[in-house]
Structure formats: C-alpha cells, structure tokens
Design a protein around this motif. Structure first.
Motif, PDB file in Angstrom:
ATOM      1  N   ARG A  47      -2.826   4.236 -11.473  1.00 21.87           N
ATOM      2  CA  ARG A  47      -3.483   3.779 -10.244  1.00 21.87           C
ATOM      3  C   ARG A  47      -2.487   3.732  -9.092  1.00 21.87           C
ATOM      4  O   ARG A  47      -1.356   3.307  -9.254  1.00 21.87           O
ATOM      5  N   PHE A  48      -2.974   4.167  -7.944  1.00 14.84           N
ATOM      6  CA  PHE A  48      -2.269   3.932  -6.691  1.00 14.84           C
ATOM      7  C   PHE A  48      -2.822   2.639  -6.093  1.00 14.84           C
ATOM      8  O   PHE A  48      -4.037   2.391  -6.144  1.00 14.84           O
ATOM      9  N   TYR A  49      -1.945   1.863  -5.507  1.00 14.79           N
ATOM     10  CA  TYR A  49      -2.301   0.696  -4.701  1.00 14.79           C
ATOM     11  C   TYR A  49      -1.559   0.886  -3.386  1.00 14.79           C
ATOM     12  O   TYR A  49      -0.345   1.102  -3.391  1.00 14.79           O
ATOM     13  N   GLN A  50      -2.285   0.826  -2.270  1.00 14.19           N
ATOM     14  CA  GLN A  50      -1.608   1.055  -0.997  1.00 14.19           C
ATOM     15  C   GLN A  50      -2.099   0.101   0.076  1.00 14.19           C
ATOM     16  O   GLN A  50      -3.310  -0.102   0.242  1.00 14.19           O
ATOM     17  N   TRP A  51      -1.124  -0.451   0.797  1.00 17.69           N
ATOM     18  CA  TRP A  51      -1.375  -1.220   2.011  1.00 17.69           C
ATOM     19  C   TRP A  51      -0.931  -0.321   3.160  1.00 17.69           C
ATOM     20  O   TRP A  51       0.169   0.218   3.141  1.00 17.69           O
ATOM     21  N   LEU A  52      -1.787  -0.152   4.154  1.00 19.38           N
ATOM     22  CA  LEU A  52      -1.455   0.664   5.316  1.00 19.38           C
ATOM     23  C   LEU A  52      -1.911  -0.083   6.557  1.00 19.38           C
ATOM     24  O   LEU A  52      -3.018  -0.657   6.573  1.00 19.38           O
ATOM     25  N   GLU A  53      -1.085  -0.067   7.608  1.00 22.34           N
ATOM     26  CA  GLU A  53      -1.375  -0.829   8.819  1.00 22.34           C
ATOM     27  C   GLU A  53      -0.917  -0.066  10.050  1.00 22.34           C
ATOM     28  O   GLU A  53      -0.019   0.769   9.978  1.00 22.34           O
ATOM     29  N   LEU A 124      -1.919  -8.793  -4.496  1.00 24.57           N
ATOM     30  CA  LEU A 124      -1.355  -7.448  -4.381  1.00 24.57           C
ATOM     31  C   LEU A 124      -0.517  -7.317  -3.117  1.00 24.57           C
ATOM     32  O   LEU A 124       0.600  -6.797  -3.140  1.00 24.57           O
ATOM     33  N   ARG A 125      -1.038  -7.816  -1.999  1.00 25.29           N
ATOM     34  CA  ARG A 125      -0.271  -7.810  -0.745  1.00 25.29           C
ATOM     35  C   ARG A 125       1.042  -8.580  -0.918  1.00 25.29           C
ATOM     36  O   ARG A 125       2.107  -8.102  -0.531  1.00 25.29           O
ATOM     37  N   ASP A 126       0.965  -9.752  -1.514  1.00 24.09           N
ATOM     38  CA  ASP A 126       2.170 -10.564  -1.709  1.00 24.09           C
ATOM     39  C   ASP A 126       3.160  -9.872  -2.636  1.00 24.09           C
ATOM     40  O   ASP A 126       4.372  -9.927  -2.407  1.00 24.09           O
ATOM     41  N   PHE A 127       2.658  -9.215  -3.691  1.00 24.46           N
ATOM     42  CA  PHE A 127       3.516  -8.457  -4.590  1.00 24.46           C
ATOM     43  C   PHE A 127       4.272  -7.374  -3.819  1.00 24.46           C
ATOM     44  O   PHE A 127       5.478  -7.207  -3.973  1.00 24.46           O
ATOM     45  N   MET A 128       3.554  -6.637  -2.978  1.00 22.93           N
ATOM     46  CA  MET A 128       4.182  -5.561  -2.208  1.00 22.93           C
ATOM     47  C   MET A 128       5.235  -6.103  -1.252  1.00 22.93           C
ATOM     48  O   MET A 128       6.318  -5.540  -1.125  1.00 22.93           O
ATOM     49  N   LEU A 129       4.924  -7.194  -0.581  1.00 24.04           N
ATOM     50  CA  LEU A 129       5.899  -7.799   0.327  1.00 24.04           C
ATOM     51  C   LEU A 129       7.131  -8.273  -0.429  1.00 24.04           C
ATOM     52  O   LEU A 129       8.258  -8.137   0.043  1.00 24.04           O
ATOM     53  N   ASN A 130       6.928  -8.815  -1.604  1.00 26.78           N
ATOM     54  CA  ASN A 130       8.017  -9.307  -2.437  1.00 26.78           C
ATOM     55  C   ASN A 130       8.862  -8.163  -3.003  1.00 26.78           C
ATOM     56  O   ASN A 130      10.050  -8.318  -3.246  1.00 26.78           O
ATOM     57  N   ALA A 131       8.242  -6.993  -3.185  1.00 27.20           N
ATOM     58  CA  ALA A 131       8.920  -5.844  -3.791  1.00 27.20           C
ATOM     59  C   ALA A 131       9.799  -5.083  -2.817  1.00 27.20           C
ATOM     60  O   ALA A 131      10.621  -4.265  -3.244  1.00 27.20           O
ATOM     61  N   LEU A 132       9.652  -5.327  -1.528  1.00 24.05           N
ATOM     62  CA  LEU A 132      10.423  -4.571  -0.538  1.00 24.05           C
ATOM     63  C   LEU A 132      11.905  -4.817  -0.677  1.00 24.05           C
ATOM     64  O   LEU A 132      12.356  -5.958  -0.652  1.00 24.05           O
ATOM     65  N   PRO A 133      12.690  -3.745  -0.807  1.00 24.97           N
ATOM     66  CA  PRO A 133      14.139  -3.922  -0.742  1.00 24.97           C
ATOM     67  C   PRO A 133      14.549  -4.285   0.688  1.00 24.97           C
ATOM     68  O   PRO A 133      13.718  -4.301   1.582  1.00 24.97           O
ATOM     69  N   THR A 134      15.790  -4.512   0.894  1.00 20.49           N
ATOM     70  CA  THR A 134      16.236  -4.949   2.217  1.00 20.49           C
ATOM     71  C   THR A 134      16.374  -3.801   3.215  1.00 20.49           C
ATOM     72  O   THR A 134      16.518  -4.024   4.385  1.00 20.49           O
TER      73      THR A 134
END
Length: 137
Positions: A47-53, A124-134
C-alpha cells in the motif's frame, strides 16, 4: 493563505526497491517542485499512503493523475481539506518504507483505532510527521 491537502491510500504491486517506485518518487519530487506541493509518501505491505499539500488547483491536478495511474489501485481518500499552514513545508516528497517501527507498529503503540478512518488518518499524518528526518528532500 490557506493550504489545501489530501491523504490517501492505494494498493500497489510495487516494492520500495523497484525501479518503478523510484520513478514515482523522482516524478513526484520534480512535479511537486514545479507545482509548489509538499508531502510525504509511505510504502508498506503493498500500500501507498500519501499526504500531499499546497495550492488547491495544482493539488486537484495531481489527485486526478493519481486516480488515473495504473500503479495505484483502489485509491481511497482518507482525509482532505484546508490547513492554516503546511505541515511538510520544505519537503517536496519525504519517503518511507517498512522497517522496524513501521506504520502499524507505530499506530498500535499509540492506540490508534485503524477501524476508525478519522482516527487512522490522524494517526497516519502523525506517523509521517514523526518519520521525517532532519534534512529536507
């Protein structure tokens, strides 16, 4: 100025190490730079999960492209709307894949109800935000 966004999931046959997945990521980063879009793409368990803004009009164009793309099946939009500011500012397209501490481990540890789409979308949004490297990509 408000920022439009959407979060979706889709089925795919692609794996993170496939050339087609690399193509999707490179195409997305180039297109997002041109269209002033930012976000995060996660691939896990087929599965793909994507946040786009970004601006609403270019975001709608990309939404239509995703719906027509045969690499995405059963596209399901989990959340969409407007934000007062970007959450993934500076990220033309962050990318993550399955590894220890993956999405479902993460949401289970935090008590996210996967059966509740609104709760799952926020998790899912919180997971993605948490996964971002610096470093921005």
């Amino acid at each position: 100025m408000e920022t439009a966004f959407f979060l979706y999931r889709s089925r795919t046959e692609l794996t993170a190490k496939s050339g087609q997945c690399t193509d999707i990521l490179n195409e997305a980063r180039a297109r997002n730079l041109d269209l002033d879009l930012t976000g995060y793409l996660h691939l896990e368990d087929g599965r793909f999960y994507q946040w786009l803004e970004g601006p609403a009009e270019p975001l709608a164009l990309v939404r239509d492209m995703i719906l027509r793309d045969p690499r995405h099946r059963n596209v399901e939009f989990l959340w969409q709307g407007d934000l007062p500011e970007r959450l993934f500012d500076g990220w033309r397209m962050g990318f993550g894949t399955s590894h220890p501490g993956t999405l479902f481990d993460w949401v289970a540890e935090r008590g996210v109800k996967v059966s509740d789409l609104q709760d799952f979308a926020r998790g899912l949004r919180d997971f993605m935000l948490n996964a971002l490297p610096t470093k921005s990509i």
